[in-house]
Design an enzyme around this catalytic site. Structure first.
Site, PDB file in Angstrom:
ATOM      1  CG  HIS A  47      20.395 -61.966-129.425  1.00 49.55           C
ATOM      2  ND1 HIS A  47      20.677 -60.631-129.639  1.00 49.55           N
ATOM      3  CD2 HIS A  47      20.469 -62.140-128.076  1.00 49.55           C
ATOM      4  CE1 HIS A  47      20.920 -60.048-128.482  1.00 49.55           C
ATOM      5  NE2 HIS A  47      20.795 -60.925-127.521  1.00 49.55           N
ATOM      6  CG  HIS A  51      17.060 -57.973-126.821  1.00 49.36           C
ATOM      7  ND1 HIS A  51      17.556 -57.298-125.733  1.00 49.36           N
ATOM      8  CD2 HIS A  51      17.832 -59.079-126.967  1.00 49.36           C
ATOM      9  CE1 HIS A  51      18.572 -57.982-125.223  1.00 49.36           C
ATOM     10  NE2 HIS A  51      18.769 -59.047-125.949  1.00 49.36           N
ATOM     11  CD  GLU A  69      19.759 -60.069-121.550  1.00 48.31           C
ATOM     12  OE1 GLU A  69      19.121 -59.005-121.686  1.00 48.31           O
ATOM     13  OE2 GLU A  69      20.992 -60.138-121.747  1.00 48.31           O
ATOM     14  CB  CYS A  77      24.138 -57.993-127.553  1.00 46.59           C
ATOM     15  SG  CYS A  77      24.625 -59.211-126.333  1.00 46.59           S
ATOM     16  CG  HIS A 131      17.910 -63.397-123.946  1.00 50.11           C
ATOM     17  ND1 HIS A 131      19.031 -64.163-123.810  1.00 50.11           N
ATOM     18  CD2 HIS A 131      18.341 -62.207-124.432  1.00 50.11           C
ATOM     19  CE1 HIS A 131      20.096 -63.470-124.180  1.00 50.11           C
ATOM     20  NE2 HIS A 131      19.707 -62.273-124.575  1.00 50.11           N
ATOM     21  CG  ASP A 155       5.203 -64.749-124.085  1.00 47.55           C
ATOM     22  OD1 ASP A 155       6.392 -65.101-124.086  1.00 47.55           O
ATOM     23  OD2 ASP A 155       4.260 -65.539-124.234  1.00 47.55           O
ATOM     24  CG  HIS A 156       5.887 -66.083-128.134  1.00 46.39           C
ATOM     25  ND1 HIS A 156       5.905 -66.506-126.831  1.00 46.39           N
ATOM     26  CD2 HIS A 156       6.240 -67.167-128.885  1.00 46.39           C
ATOM     27  CE1 HIS A 156       6.224 -67.801-126.809  1.00 46.39           C
ATOM     28  NE2 HIS A 156       6.439 -68.224-128.025  1.00 46.39           N
TER      29      HIS A 156
END
Lengths: 135, 135, 135, 135, 135, 135
Positions: D40, D15, D125, D34, D42, D80-81
């Site tokens: 980047h 994100h 996070e 960020c 998580h 996801d992914h």
């Protein structure tokens, strides 16, 4: 007999698994969800293991503050909150798999540590997938 | 230099420690609470370590999805939500101690992995008791 | 303003989810793998939360050693290395779901704690499935 | 008295924190690292808490398998992914801060759960930064 | 092939890093915050690894209850809720660095274990700083 | 509806539980091993929970970097690698039990946070003993 000390650091990064010499179909088939062209990301946990002889004056193998600062300056500052595939020089021509990230980190730190120390790195991509180099 | 990759899986099972060639008194004395004839159980955490050379085409030692599916199909599907002492063939004549469970899992996976890979398994019976095979 | 203290204990047990008033087919359909007639098991993690006023003489809400001994004597000694479905009186007529185990533990401890304390219990059946009573 | 059950799931995503109505300078100043335009990522850990009355027939508040499948189908499969900023509809006009991701997940699940259940979501996070909605 | 078993124990202790042969300035410079003359402290996590052959009669390498009792009697009872620098004989003339604490624990346990077993200790001073002896 | 954000920090400290208005015998009886006159210590984990409304411009309840810096400057810098009983002003006349440490931290942070935020602190003295204030 030798002793090992371990220091744990972390960084959060995006990446995409991709081989530019392959077709899109092959990349999608081999790397699955990890090939998403828009990237995905992880909280990477890094454990650096240094092995050698204890200094009888200090009771230290190596000053953990010095080791932690070395890792922060040369590894986590470079990788944290970055897109490994786009922002990090070492992965411009190397797929940022957990294996390759660990090998890159090992090479960076190996140059910075005195020869008297042995070095291993362990890298957790998730709690369930992790790698160690060298084995 | 070789690299290791690690995959963590889990299963929940009941078991009883017992040697059928011993008297009930000796079983109770040696195995204590673990000899309860009605069984007790654990959340087992399994870490499978595979060691070898990175494939330069993929940056992988082994596809973690393939490794995870192999463990699930041949180990955790067989052991999860089972009574190891009653339901699992390998323990019909073998005491399901953490040591023996780890050795059984290693034998199952060793047959399924290509010879070029080295294999170790680590098995957590609890957070405080765990084993690794081979050492 | 009130404060809470928390004490974490653990026990390892076998159990089977089953409703004796249902057919085998319905039990298998509703409880799935948890209905295995030979039982399965877990490492249960128990967190007991006690709430009230700090004693200005000790700086304690309650002596954690006393609280820990109470939980050990009345809960974990009874449940550890047992088959909840067979060995524990409270589950002879009550399905040992995580919800019911938490409620049974709460009832046991509620009787033993002075009225001035509020009480909650949190029970982890696995790292991914847990309950809290009362909500 | 009511009881809560908790189910933990996870997803890995990229994100970027960014407000399109602000200048690049203000975005960089407010969101710091960020705001990296290349994203980047998580490993997000999600804990879904459902509260209500235990069903005396099953000893369940809600079938955890059903709850887990609901979360997987409607939340983790979607996230996801993925790159939350680019790939997920709900964040095309909403900054994917941990707070907003938790609120979006709560809204998705609130529509799918029967009214008799109360709902909370907790989203990690990182191990050190997490949120809970509603408070 | 040999197997390893691991037992995790813990103790809480105070200590001060200090070399009495150095000036106060040098101690402060080398050991930093760890040189505080009034001491500081840690929750130490200790993992003892014993390696050897499985006994076919028991399925055990070593009885974990026996191993745990040995560690408790000879290590954690001596170190727990103590000031290592003041209360523990072995550190009256030895700096209680994590490295030296691990070596002292290894020497205590090595004398108590049969020669047929190999021994390693891993000591976590914090979640991020830990050592292993021998390497 | 309100949201909570949580920030986890840590500090390592020594302390002694002691009431100067009691005899040595009573102190030893009530506080047991925690009354060791030479002190013992812990790795304290601190979780600060702030509750309020999300800012629609940022998607933040509060900037986690700002919150983390506030905790570091006013709490962990003061407590880390210190002897709470000797070095920290707030405990010169207050027993440094986990309960009192949590209340002291809450008072420090309450003064520094805007009134629109609600505040809770959770403090882990060990993995098995922890407190939350206010309840």
């Amino acid at each position: 007999m030798k002793i090992s000390v371990f220091r744990k650091e972390h960084f959060n990064a995006a990446h995409r698994l991709h081989n530019p010499r392959w077709s899109d179909e092959k990349n999608a088939r081999v790397f699955g969800k990890c090939n998403n062209p828009n990237y995905h990301g992880h909280n990477y946990e890094l454990i650096v293991q240094v092995t050698g002889e204890v200094d009888p004056e200090t009771g230290y193998l190596i000053d953990m503050k010095v080791l932690s600062d070395l890792i922060k300056e040369h590894v986590t500052e470079k990788f944290d909150h970055k897109n490994l595939s786009l922002d990090v020089e070492e992965f411009q021509d190397l797929n940022p798999s957990a294996e390759n990230i660990a090998i890159v980190i090992w090479r960076i730190l190996r140059q910075l540590l005195e020869d008297k120390y042995e070095l291993k790195v362990k890298l957790y991509e998730t709690e369930r997938n992790f790698v160690e180099f060298p084995a």
